[in-house]
Design a protein around this motif. Sequence first.
Motif, PDB file in Angstrom:
ATOM      1  N   GLU A   1      40.021  46.201  86.395  1.00 15.91           N
ATOM      2  CA  GLU A   1      39.782  45.302  87.532  1.00 15.91           C
ATOM      3  C   GLU A   1      38.478  44.535  87.352  1.00 15.91           C
ATOM      4  O   GLU A   1      38.410  43.326  87.606  1.00 15.91           O
ATOM      5  CB  GLU A   1      39.763  46.087  88.848  1.00 15.91           C
ATOM      6  CG  GLU A   1      39.714  45.157  90.054  1.00 15.91           C
ATOM      7  CD  GLU A   1      39.820  45.875  91.386  1.00 15.91           C
ATOM      8  OE1 GLU A   1      39.739  45.184  92.417  1.00 15.91           O
ATOM      9  OE2 GLU A   1      39.966  47.118  91.407  1.00 15.91           O
ATOM     10  N   VAL A   2      37.443  45.219  86.880  1.00 12.10           N
ATOM     11  CA  VAL A   2      36.149  44.578  86.654  1.00 12.10           C
ATOM     12  C   VAL A   2      36.259  43.545  85.524  1.00 12.10           C
ATOM     13  O   VAL A   2      35.711  42.451  85.612  1.00 12.10           O
ATOM     14  CB  VAL A   2      35.054  45.626  86.353  1.00 12.10           C
ATOM     15  CG1 VAL A   2      33.751  44.959  85.907  1.00 12.10           C
ATOM     16  CG2 VAL A   2      34.808  46.484  87.592  1.00 12.10           C
ATOM     17  N   VAL A   3      36.992  43.889  84.476  1.00 16.68           N
ATOM     18  CA  VAL A   3      37.210  42.940  83.370  1.00 16.68           C
ATOM     19  C   VAL A   3      37.874  41.672  83.892  1.00 16.68           C
ATOM     20  O   VAL A   3      37.465  40.548  83.567  1.00 16.68           O
ATOM     21  CB  VAL A   3      38.068  43.580  82.250  1.00 16.68           C
ATOM     22  CG1 VAL A   3      38.489  42.533  81.221  1.00 16.68           C
ATOM     23  CG2 VAL A   3      37.307  44.697  81.560  1.00 16.68           C
ATOM     24  N   LYS A   4      38.902  41.831  84.731  1.00 14.32           N
ATOM     25  CA  LYS A   4      39.599  40.672  85.293  1.00 14.32           C
ATOM     26  C   LYS A   4      38.660  39.825  86.153  1.00 14.32           C
ATOM     27  O   LYS A   4      38.671  38.595  86.086  1.00 14.32           O
ATOM     28  CB  LYS A   4      40.799  41.128  86.131  1.00 14.32           C
ATOM     29  CG  LYS A   4      41.974  41.628  85.300  1.00 14.32           C
ATOM     30  CD  LYS A   4      43.103  42.090  86.224  1.00 14.32           C
ATOM     31  CE  LYS A   4      44.317  42.551  85.429  1.00 14.32           C
ATOM     32  NZ  LYS A   4      45.395  43.052  86.314  1.00 14.32           N
ATOM     33  N   LEU A   5      37.860  40.471  86.977  1.00 13.35           N
ATOM     34  CA  LEU A   5      36.945  39.753  87.876  1.00 13.35           C
ATOM     35  C   LEU A   5      35.945  38.901  87.098  1.00 13.35           C
ATOM     36  O   LEU A   5      35.723  37.727  87.418  1.00 13.35           O
ATOM     37  CB  LEU A   5      36.191  40.746  88.774  1.00 13.35           C
ATOM     38  CG  LEU A   5      37.002  41.397  89.903  1.00 13.35           C
ATOM     39  CD1 LEU A   5      36.228  42.558  90.512  1.00 13.35           C
ATOM     40  CD2 LEU A   5      37.348  40.374  90.981  1.00 13.35           C
ATOM     41  N   LEU A   6      35.332  39.481  86.080  1.00 11.44           N
ATOM     42  CA  LEU A   6      34.302  38.755  85.328  1.00 11.44           C
ATOM     43  C   LEU A   6      34.902  37.759  84.346  1.00 11.44           C
ATOM     44  O   LEU A   6      34.279  36.730  84.036  1.00 11.44           O
ATOM     45  CB  LEU A   6      33.366  39.739  84.620  1.00 11.44           C
ATOM     46  CG  LEU A   6      32.168  40.281  85.425  1.00 11.44           C
ATOM     47  CD1 LEU A   6      31.166  39.191  85.736  1.00 11.44           C
ATOM     48  CD2 LEU A   6      32.583  40.967  86.723  1.00 11.44           C
ATOM     49  N   SER A   7      36.111  38.035  83.855  1.00 14.52           N
ATOM     50  CA  SER A   7      36.778  37.071  82.970  1.00 14.52           C
ATOM     51  C   SER A   7      37.109  35.796  83.750  1.00 14.52           C
ATOM     52  O   SER A   7      37.026  34.687  83.219  1.00 14.52           O
ATOM     53  CB  SER A   7      38.059  37.672  82.393  1.00 14.52           C
ATOM     54  OG  SER A   7      37.771  38.797  81.609  1.00 14.52           O
ATOM     55  N   GLU A   8      37.488  35.981  85.012  1.00 15.42           N
ATOM     56  CA  GLU A   8      37.789  34.829  85.871  1.00 15.42           C
ATOM     57  C   GLU A   8      36.559  33.936  86.028  1.00 15.42           C
ATOM     58  O   GLU A   8      36.670  32.717  86.067  1.00 15.42           O
ATOM     59  CB  GLU A   8      38.261  35.330  87.242  1.00 15.42           C
ATOM     60  CG  GLU A   8      38.873  34.242  88.108  1.00 15.42           C
ATOM     61  CD  GLU A   8      39.500  34.793  89.374  1.00 15.42           C
ATOM     62  OE1 GLU A   8      39.343  34.141  90.410  1.00 15.42           O
ATOM     63  OE2 GLU A   8      40.119  35.872  89.326  1.00 15.42           O
ATOM     64  N   VAL A   9      35.391  34.558  86.092  1.00 15.72           N
ATOM     65  CA  VAL A   9      34.133  33.803  86.228  1.00 15.72           C
ATOM     66  C   VAL A   9      33.948  32.844  85.055  1.00 15.72           C
ATOM     67  O   VAL A   9      33.583  31.679  85.247  1.00 15.72           O
ATOM     68  CB  VAL A   9      32.921  34.768  86.298  1.00 15.72           C
ATOM     69  CG1 VAL A   9      31.611  33.989  86.212  1.00 15.72           C
ATOM     70  CG2 VAL A   9      32.968  35.583  87.579  1.00 15.72           C
ATOM     71  N   ILE A  10      34.199  33.330  83.846  1.00 16.41           N
ATOM     72  CA  ILE A  10      33.994  32.497  82.653  1.00 16.41           C
ATOM     73  C   ILE A  10      34.931  31.292  82.690  1.00 16.41           C
ATOM     74  O   ILE A  10      34.534  30.165  82.353  1.00 16.41           O
ATOM     75  CB  ILE A  10      34.157  33.340  81.364  1.00 16.41           C
ATOM     76  CG1 ILE A  10      33.066  34.427  81.332  1.00 16.41           C
ATOM     77  CG2 ILE A  10      34.044  32.459  80.117  1.00 16.41           C
ATOM     78  CD1 ILE A  10      33.182  35.421  80.181  1.00 16.41           C
ATOM     79  N   MET A  11      36.173  31.498  83.167  1.00 14.74           N
ATOM     80  CA  MET A  11      37.098  30.365  83.343  1.00 14.74           C
ATOM     81  C   MET A  11      36.589  29.415  84.425  1.00 14.74           C
ATOM     82  O   MET A  11      36.637  28.194  84.267  1.00 14.74           O
ATOM     83  CB  MET A  11      38.496  30.873  83.720  1.00 14.74           C
ATOM     84  CG  MET A  11      39.244  31.552  82.589  1.00 14.74           C
ATOM     85  SD  MET A  11      40.987  31.824  82.977  1.00 14.74           S
ATOM     86  CE  MET A  11      40.897  32.975  84.342  1.00 14.74           C
ATOM     87  N   ASP A  12      36.097  29.978  85.528  1.00 15.07           N
ATOM     88  CA  ASP A  12      35.609  29.152  86.641  1.00 15.07           C
ATOM     89  C   ASP A  12      34.415  28.286  86.223  1.00 15.07           C
ATOM     90  O   ASP A  12      34.311  27.119  86.629  1.00 15.07           O
ATOM     91  CB  ASP A  12      35.204  30.036  87.829  1.00 15.07           C
ATOM     92  CG  ASP A  12      36.404  30.607  88.566  1.00 15.07           C
ATOM     93  OD1 ASP A  12      37.536  30.133  88.326  1.00 15.07           O
ATOM     94  OD2 ASP A  12      36.218  31.534  89.386  1.00 15.07           O
ATOM     95  N   LEU A  13      33.516  28.860  85.417  1.00  9.72           N
ATOM     96  CA  LEU A  13      32.348  28.100  84.956  1.00  9.72           C
ATOM     97  C   LEU A  13      32.783  26.863  84.172  1.00  9.72           C
ATOM     98  O   LEU A  13      32.254  25.763  84.367  1.00  9.72           O
ATOM     99  CB  LEU A  13      31.440  28.984  84.094  1.00  9.72           C
ATOM    100  CG  LEU A  13      30.621  30.042  84.846  1.00  9.72           C
ATOM    101  CD1 LEU A  13      30.049  31.059  83.878  1.00  9.72           C
ATOM    102  CD2 LEU A  13      29.502  29.390  85.657  1.00  9.72           C
ATOM    103  N   ALA A  14      33.774  27.048  83.301  1.00  3.34           N
ATOM    104  CA  ALA A  14      34.294  25.916  82.518  1.00  3.34           C
ATOM    105  C   ALA A  14      34.969  24.906  83.438  1.00  3.34           C
ATOM    106  O   ALA A  14      34.769  23.696  83.302  1.00  3.34           O
ATOM    107  CB  ALA A  14      35.270  26.419  81.464  1.00  3.34           C
ATOM    108  N   GLU A  15      35.757  25.405  84.405  1.00  2.00           N
ATOM    109  CA  GLU A  15      36.450  24.527  85.358  1.00  2.00           C
ATOM    110  C   GLU A  15      35.440  23.686  86.151  1.00  2.00           C
ATOM    111  O   GLU A  15      35.629  22.484  86.360  1.00  2.00           O
ATOM    112  CB  GLU A  15      37.297  25.377  86.311  1.00  2.00           C
ATOM    113  CG  GLU A  15      37.997  24.602  87.417  1.00  2.00           C
ATOM    114  CD  GLU A  15      39.119  23.699  86.933  1.00  2.00           C
ATOM    115  OE1 GLU A  15      39.384  22.691  87.605  1.00  2.00           O
ATOM    116  OE2 GLU A  15      39.711  24.001  85.881  1.00  2.00           O
TER     117      GLU A  15
END
Length: 323
Positions: free
Chosen positions: A134-148
Motif C-alpha cells: 500500500e505504501v509503495v502504491k501511495l508513493l509511486s503515485e506521487v512520482i507520476m503526479d509530479l510529472a503530470e
Amino acid sequence: MTSVTSLFAPVEADLLVLTENLKNLVGARHPILYAAAEHLFGAQGKRVRPAIVLLIARATMLDQEITPRHRRLAEITEMIHTASLVHDDVVDESEVRRGIPTVHSRFGNRIAVLAGDFLFAQSSWYLANLDNLEVVKLLSEVIMDLAEGEIQQGLNGFDTSLSIEAYLEKSYYKTASLIANSSKAAGVLSEVSPQMAENLYGYGRHIGLAFQIVDDILDFTGSTETLGKPAASDLQSGNLTAPTLYAMEEKPYLVGLIESEFVEEEDLEQAIALIKESQGIERSRELAKHHAQLAVEHLGDLSHCPSRQALIDLADYVLRRIY
C-alpha cells in the motif's frame, strides 16, 4: 512568530538523524552525484515534508517508539521532493534556490538531470524495501503526479483561460500529492484505521495546497532575498497562479499583457502593478486560509499530544508567512 525550527521540536532529533542519513543513502560510489546530493541535502531547507511524516508517525504511535520504516519513509519523502526540485530547476532554468546555486547551474544540465533520475531511482528502491504494497502504491503515485503537474504547467503557459480549479489540480500534482500520500503512508505504517488513514491524507492534501498558494502569493509580495529566487518569476515564465487568475477577473487589460507574453520591456512591471492593485492577493489569502482550516479539521480524531499540536501549529505557520 513561531519559527519552523521550534515548531518541529517534537521531531528535532529525528530530523538531525535524517539529514545525515540522506547523504549516506546516496552513497559515495558516484563522486559527482554524491557532491550534488551533499550540495542539496546540506542546504538549509525547512525539511517540512519529512517533518510532517515524522510528526504523524509519533502522533499515531503515541507511547511506542516510531519504527525504522517510519524513518525510512521520511527519508524517501525528502529524496522524492529533492529529485523533483532538481528537475524543476532544469526546466525553469533557475540559477538559485533557497539562495544557493542550483545543481544544474553548478554541475551542468546533464548531471542535474542524472542526479534527479538517480534520486528518483534510489527512492523507488528504498520504497520497495519497505515491503508494504500500500505504501509503495501511495508513493509511486506521487512520482507520476509530479510529472503530470510539470507537464500541465508546461502546456498551460500564458493560458489566460486557466481556471482556479485547474490551478488547484496542478498545485495538487506538483506540491500536495507528496505531502498527502506520505502522510497517509505514515499512518499505514502505524496500522491506523482506514478512516484515520484517509483523514491523514486529507490533512496532507489541504496543508500542501495552502503551502503552494502561500508560495504563489509570496512570489508577488516577497523580496528576491527572502524568496531565494527572482520575485514574480512564475508570472514572467507564464505560470499563472491564484493572485494572477483572480486579478484577471478585475483587470481585463492584464489579460492582454499576459497573452502577448510581455513583449514590451515594461509589460511585466505593469502586469505586477495591476495584480497588486487588485483583490487577487487578498482573495488568494482567503483561499490559503480555507485550505489550512480544512487541514486542521482532518486532525480531529487524532489523540492529543505534542506532535498533533505541532501539525495544527504548522497550518498557522503557513498562513503567518503572508501577514
